[in-house]
Enzyme design. Structure first.
Site, PDB file in Angstrom:
ATOM      1  N   MET A  29      39.399  38.449  40.333  1.00 54.73           N
ATOM      2  CA  MET A  29      38.283  38.418  39.630  1.00 54.73           C
ATOM      3  C   MET A  29      37.034  39.154  40.472  1.00 54.73           C
ATOM      4  O   MET A  29      35.958  38.684  39.943  1.00 54.73           O
ATOM      5  CB  MET A  29      37.939  37.093  38.877  1.00 54.73           C
ATOM      6  N   HIS A  33      37.010  36.867  48.942  1.00 52.17           N
ATOM      7  CA  HIS A  33      36.938  36.096  50.089  1.00 52.17           C
ATOM      8  C   HIS A  33      38.179  36.093  50.972  1.00 52.17           C
ATOM      9  O   HIS A  33      39.096  36.777  50.688  1.00 52.17           O
ATOM     10  CB  HIS A  33      36.554  34.635  49.843  1.00 52.17           C
ATOM     11  N   GLU A  34      38.158  35.258  52.066  1.00 51.56           N
ATOM     12  CA  GLU A  34      39.318  35.168  53.003  1.00 51.56           C
ATOM     13  C   GLU A  34      40.546  34.979  52.343  1.00 51.56           C
ATOM     14  O   GLU A  34      41.742  35.344  52.734  1.00 51.56           O
ATOM     15  CB  GLU A  34      39.123  34.146  54.111  1.00 51.56           C
ATOM     16  N   HIS A  36      41.655  35.786  49.368  1.00 54.09           N
ATOM     17  CA  HIS A  36      42.112  37.099  48.691  1.00 54.09           C
ATOM     18  C   HIS A  36      42.664  38.030  49.838  1.00 54.09           C
ATOM     19  O   HIS A  36      43.647  38.612  49.541  1.00 54.09           O
ATOM     20  CB  HIS A  36      40.929  37.764  48.129  1.00 54.09           C
ATOM     21  N   LYS A 148      45.383  27.892  45.949  1.00 58.14           N
ATOM     22  CA  LYS A 148      44.105  27.177  45.582  1.00 58.14           C
ATOM     23  C   LYS A 148      44.128  26.692  43.997  1.00 58.14           C
ATOM     24  O   LYS A 148      43.771  25.710  43.396  1.00 58.14           O
ATOM     25  CB  LYS A 148      42.986  27.873  45.939  1.00 58.14           C
ATOM     26  N   ASP A 149      44.859  27.899  43.290  1.00 63.69           N
ATOM     27  CA  ASP A 149      44.728  27.643  41.929  1.00 63.69           C
ATOM     28  C   ASP A 149      46.275  27.417  41.461  1.00 63.69           C
ATOM     29  O   ASP A 149      46.995  28.194  40.708  1.00 63.69           O
ATOM     30  CB  ASP A 149      44.488  29.088  41.059  1.00 63.69           C
ATOM     31  N   GLN A 152      47.486  27.540  37.720  1.00 66.57           N
ATOM     32  CA  GLN A 152      47.620  28.772  37.581  1.00 66.57           C
ATOM     33  C   GLN A 152      49.070  29.365  37.788  1.00 66.57           C
ATOM     34  O   GLN A 152      49.515  30.123  37.324  1.00 66.57           O
ATOM     35  CB  GLN A 152      46.393  29.515  37.820  1.00 66.57           C
ATOM     36  N   ARG A 186      33.683  30.698  43.840  1.00 66.89           N
ATOM     37  CA  ARG A 186      32.524  29.683  43.113  1.00 66.89           C
ATOM     38  C   ARG A 186      31.839  29.168  44.346  1.00 66.89           C
ATOM     39  O   ARG A 186      30.562  28.632  44.147  1.00 66.89           O
ATOM     40  CB  ARG A 186      33.124  28.828  42.079  1.00 66.89           C
TER      41      ARG A 186
HETATM   42  O1  PAF Z   1      42.891  33.687  39.546  1.00 68.34           O
HETATM   43  C1  PAF Z   1      42.024  34.747  39.218  1.00 68.34           C
HETATM   44  O2  PAF Z   1      41.230  35.309  39.820  1.00 68.34           O
HETATM   45  C2  PAF Z   1      42.338  34.873  37.818  1.00 68.34           C
HETATM   46  O3  PAF Z   1      42.652  33.811  37.069  1.00 68.34           O
HETATM   47  C3  PAF Z   1      43.369  36.095  37.536  1.00 68.34           C
HETATM   48  C4  PAF Z   1      44.616  35.571  37.814  1.00 68.34           C
HETATM   49  C5  PAF Z   1      42.923  37.408  38.227  1.00 68.34           C
HETATM   50  C6  PAF Z   1      43.380  36.168  35.968  1.00 68.34           C
HETATM   51  O4  PAF Z   1      42.086  36.530  35.532  1.00 68.34           O
END
Ligand code: PAF
Length: 298
Positions: A29, A33-34, A36, A148-149, A152, A186
């Site tokens: 999204m 940051h580091e 990613h 971290k997620d 997800q 965030r």
């Molecule tokens: O983790 C994220 O940045 C978002 O939830 C994703 C996987 C890009 C879906 O919008």
């Protein structure tokens, strides 16, 4: 890095350049940051063609959440992705990916009701729907998500399996600052004092790991220690502090095998989450994976 804003243009590029190349895909999204950067680097190492997306997905924000103010800086993101040798950046506008008439959604109920799903109703339906859509458009061989997620990532794992996507899921370890705070887009909302206080999440996970290392195996006892640590920071409002089986996110009475310690809450109006994924054995506790992260194949 070539930037595409339409599905048609990206598909055209992938038909031209993709061929038999396994595409490595990093969905984001933005506000990179580091954490990613670590995903992109893994994709670059492992794939001939790397595609990243930047799309602030309205479907995964509830009413009153931070969709409007979510940090956006596409030129900066594009520069970081170029620096890491990404081949294509997909950065569509909202109408390109979410038509007003959209009525088809993807849901993974066993993963989307609890924890973050309870705190943010509808959030995971939005994630599952957009990830499915992105997977259809990009058709990657490998897709990269951050630890971290964790919830997800486990939801995407289930989705890939249930919908028979021929995609290997890679989950890369959380990147942390020296004081333990997990990298997160965030964090940009936090001033210096709040940022320091936000390390309470990490300290709570360390406390949970420590009791496990001392031999405690009763889940309720470990969770109580994590919750008590979170309560030490009066400006932090905890949402949960739990121990779950790592891959199915089930609450078992005894903590054993691969487990996830998950914490979340609000600080200075910002929703923050963190986790440790540990291997708990009779004689000790260690991270469940090294820097290479997880590989889930279907
Ligand atoms: O983790 C994220 O940045 C978002 O939830 C994703 C996987 C890009 C879906 O919008």
């Amino acid at each position: 890095v070539e930037t595409f804003t339409t599905v048609a243009a990206l598909r055209h590029f992938l038909r031209q350049e993709g061929g038999d190349a396994g595409v490595g895909f990093v969905p984001t999204m933005g506000a990179l940051h580091e954490g990613h950067r670590a995903l992109v680097r893994a994709a670059r190492r492992e794939s001939r063609l790397v595609v990243a997306s930047v799309f602030v997905n309205p479907l995964q924000f509830g009413p009153g959440e931070d969709f409007e103010r979510y940090p956006r800086d596409l030129p900066r993101d594009a520069a970081l992705l170029a620096e890491e040798g990404v081949d294509a950046l997909f950065a569509p506008g909202v109408a390109e990916l979410v038509p007003e008439s959209q009525e088809t959604y993807v849901d993974v109920p066993s993963m989307s009701q609890e924890l973050e799903g309870r705190v943010r109703p509808g959030h995971f339906r939005g994630v599952a729907t957009i990830v499915t859509k992105l997977f259809h458009i990009v058709a990657p061989e490998r897709a990269y998500f951050g630890q971290k997620d964790w919830q997800q990532a486990m939801l995407v794992h289930r989705l890939v399996r249930d919908l028979a996507f021929p995609i290997t899921l890679r989950v890369m370890p959380t990147v942390r600052a020296d004081d333990g705070l997990a990298e997160s887009s965030r964090n940009a909302y936090l001033d210096a004092a709040s940022r320091q206080r936000a390390t309470i999440l990490y300290r709570s996970l360390v406390a949970g790991e420590r009791v496990l290392a001392r031999g405690v195996r009763r889940r309720a006892e470990v969770e109580a220690v994590m919750a008590a640590t979170l309560a030490e920071e009066p400006t932090f409002t905890a949402d949960y502090a739990v121990v779950r089986s790592a891959y199915g996110l089930k609450a078992e009475e005894q903590v054993t095998g691969d487990v996830a310690l998950l914490v979340a809450g609000r600080l200075a109006g910002t929703h923050l989450i963190d986790n440790f994924v540990l291997r708990v054995e009779p004689d000790g506790v260690r991270p469940a994976r090294d820097a290479g992260g997880w590989t889930f194949t279907v």
